[in-house]
Design an enzyme around this catalytic site. Structure first.
Site, PDB file in Angstrom:
ATOM      1  N   ASP A 155       0.856  -1.180   0.000  1.00 54.62           N
ATOM      2  CA  ASP A 155       0.000   0.000   0.000  1.00 54.62           C
ATOM      3  C   ASP A 155       0.896   1.234   0.000  1.00 54.62           C
ATOM      4  OD1 ASP A 155      -2.845   1.166   0.659  1.00 54.62           O
ATOM      5  OD2 ASP A 155      -1.425   2.184   1.989  1.00 54.62           O
ATOM      6  N   TYR A 209       3.295   9.587   0.200  1.00 54.45           N
ATOM      7  CA  TYR A 209       4.309   8.898   1.021  1.00 54.45           C
ATOM      8  C   TYR A 209       5.711   9.019   0.443  1.00 54.45           C
ATOM      9  CZ  TYR A 209       0.179   6.242   2.732  1.00 54.45           C
ATOM     10  OH  TYR A 209      -1.035   5.847   3.218  1.00 54.45           O
ATOM     11  N   LYS A 265      -2.501   5.986  -4.148  1.00 53.94           N
ATOM     12  CA  LYS A 265      -3.540   6.998  -3.905  1.00 53.94           C
ATOM     13  C   LYS A 265      -3.072   8.343  -4.473  1.00 53.94           C
ATOM     14  CE  LYS A 265      -3.662   4.852   0.673  1.00 53.94           C
ATOM     15  NZ  LYS A 265      -2.256   4.478   0.904  1.00 53.94           N
ATOM     16  N   HIS A 303      -7.240   9.600  -1.719  1.00 56.38           N
ATOM     17  CA  HIS A 303      -6.585   9.528  -0.408  1.00 56.38           C
ATOM     18  C   HIS A 303      -7.449  10.107   0.724  1.00 56.38           C
ATOM     19  CE1 HIS A 303      -2.274   9.210   1.343  1.00 56.38           C
ATOM     20  NE2 HIS A 303      -3.165   9.040   2.295  1.00 56.38           N
TER      21      HIS A 303
END
Ligand code: A2P
Length: 287
Positions: free
Chosen positions: A47, A52, A77, A110
Site C-alpha cells: 500500500d 508517502y 492513492k 486519499h
C-alpha cells in the site's frame, strides 16, 4: 484464512490478499532496503501513495526482486492537490511511472476533502471518480477505491458514480474502530482496510491488549492484527525490521474467542492519529 496470501473477494470479483504492507514512513531514510526486506519477508501486497514518496523506492525494490509484476498487488492513492479530472489522470501516470508498471491493482482517493474551506468537495470527489472510471476502462486500474471516506462522503460516490468503490481504508485498531463507518461499508459490500492497525504503537501497552496477548501467547501487535482479520478487515501493518515484519504475517496459528473479540471491540477509546476526514471538525477540536 491460513496465510497472508489468502484473499477476500471484492464486489467486482477481484481477489485481494488479506494482509498488506503499509509503506507510509516505514522506510524513512532507508527506503529501498526496507521495501526489499518486506518482499524478502514474503509481502506481496503493498500500500503506497504519492504523498508517502515511497512509490519510486517500491518500484525499484520490485524491479530488483526479479519477481514478475503479476506476483504483486499494488495500491496507490492520489494526494489532495492531485484531485480533479485532469489532475487525477496526470497523477496516475506519475504513480505508474514511479512504480515501473502499466497498471495498478487499486487506486484510491486519499482523502475525501482536501481542506476545511473546500466547500465543493462533493463535485471534486465526483470529477476525480469520473477520471478514475475512465482510467479503469483503459485498463490502467483494476479496482477503484476510497480512503478516509465516512458514510456521507461514500454516499455521494454511490449515488452519482457509475462504478462502485471496492474498498475503503480507514484508521482502525482496537480502541478506535469507527463502528458507524465500518458498518456502512459492510452493508454496501465495500471491503474495509485498516491503516495504523496497531495505533502507531500507542495501544501496545494497553491493559486489555497485554492480558489477551498473554492469554493467546502472541505479541500485542499480533493480537491487534488478528482482531482486525476476524472482523473481515484487511490490516496494513508497517515495520522497518525483518523480525517484526515476519511477526506481523504470523497471524494464522491462533483464533481470538468470540467473547474476547467482543471485549476488544468495546474497549474504551484508546487514542487516534488526530487526522479527521472533515478537517474543520478536527480544527475546531470537536472530535
Ligand atoms: P518498527 O518499524 O520499529 O517495527 P502503525 O502501523 O499502527 O502506524 O504502527 C507503526 C509502528 O509500529 C512503527 O513504528 C513500527 O516500528 C511499529 N511496529 C510494527 N510492527 C510491530 C510489532 N510487531 N511490534 C511492535 N511494534 C511494531
Amino acid at each position: 484464512m491460513e496465510s497472508i496470501y489468502d484473499c477476500f473477494k471484492l464486489n467486482n470479483d477481484m481477489k485481494i490478499p488479506c494482509v498488506g504492507f503499509g509503506t507510509y514512513k516505514a522506510a524513512e531514510g532507508n527506503n529501498v532496503e526496507v521495501l526489499k526486506t518486506a518482499i524478502e519477508a514474503g509481502y506481496r501486497y503493498f500500500d503506497t501513495a504519492s504523498f508517502y514518496q515511497t512509490e519510486d523506492f517500491l518500484g525499484q525494490a520490485i524491479r530488483e526482486s526479479n519477481l514478475p509484476r503479476e506476483d504483486f498487488f499494488l495500491v496507490s492513492k492520489m494526494w489532495k492537490d492531485e484531485m480533479g479530472y485532469q489532475q487525477t489522470k496526470d497523477a496516475l501516470e506519475k504513480s505508474l511511472k514511479k512504480l515501473g508498471t502499466d497498471y495498478l491493482d487499486i487506486y484510491l482517493i486519499h482523502w475525501p476533502r482536501p481542506s476545511a474551506d473546500c466547500e465543493n468537495w462533493k463535485e471534486l470527489d465526483l470529477e476525480t471518480w469520473r477520471a478514475m472510471e475512465e482510467l479503469q476502462k483503459e485498463g490502467k486500474i483494476r479496482g477503484l477505491g476510497l480512503s478516509n471516506f465516512l458514510p456521507h462522503h461514500i454516499k455521494n460516490i454511490l449515488e452519482n458514480g457509475t462504478v462502485k468503490p471496492v474498498v475503503n481504508q480507514l484508521e482502525l485498531h482496537p480502541g478506535y474502530m469507527q463502528q458507524a463507518a465500518v458498518q456502512y461499508c459492510k452493508e454496501h459490500g465495500i471491503q474495509m482496510q485498516a491503516w495504523s492497525p496497531i495505533g502507531r504503537r500507542r495501544i501496545l501497552e494497553d491493559g486489555l491488549i497485554l492480558e489477551l496477548a498473554g492469554k493467546y501467547q502472541v505479541s500485542p501487535a499480533q493480537l491487534c492484527l488478528r482482531f482486525l482479520l476476524q472482523n473481515d478487515i484487511i490490516p496494513l501493518p508497517k515495520s522497518s525490521s525483518m523480525e517484526r515484519m515476519k511477526q506481523n504475517m504470523d497471524l494464522f496459528h491462533f483464533e481470538i474467542s468470540e467473547e474476547d473479540v467482543s471485549r476488544l471491540a468495546t474497549m474504551p477509546q484508546a487514542g487516534w492519529s488526530g487526522e479527521h476526514p472533515d478537517p474543520e471538525l478536527a480544527q475546531k477540536n470537536v472530535v
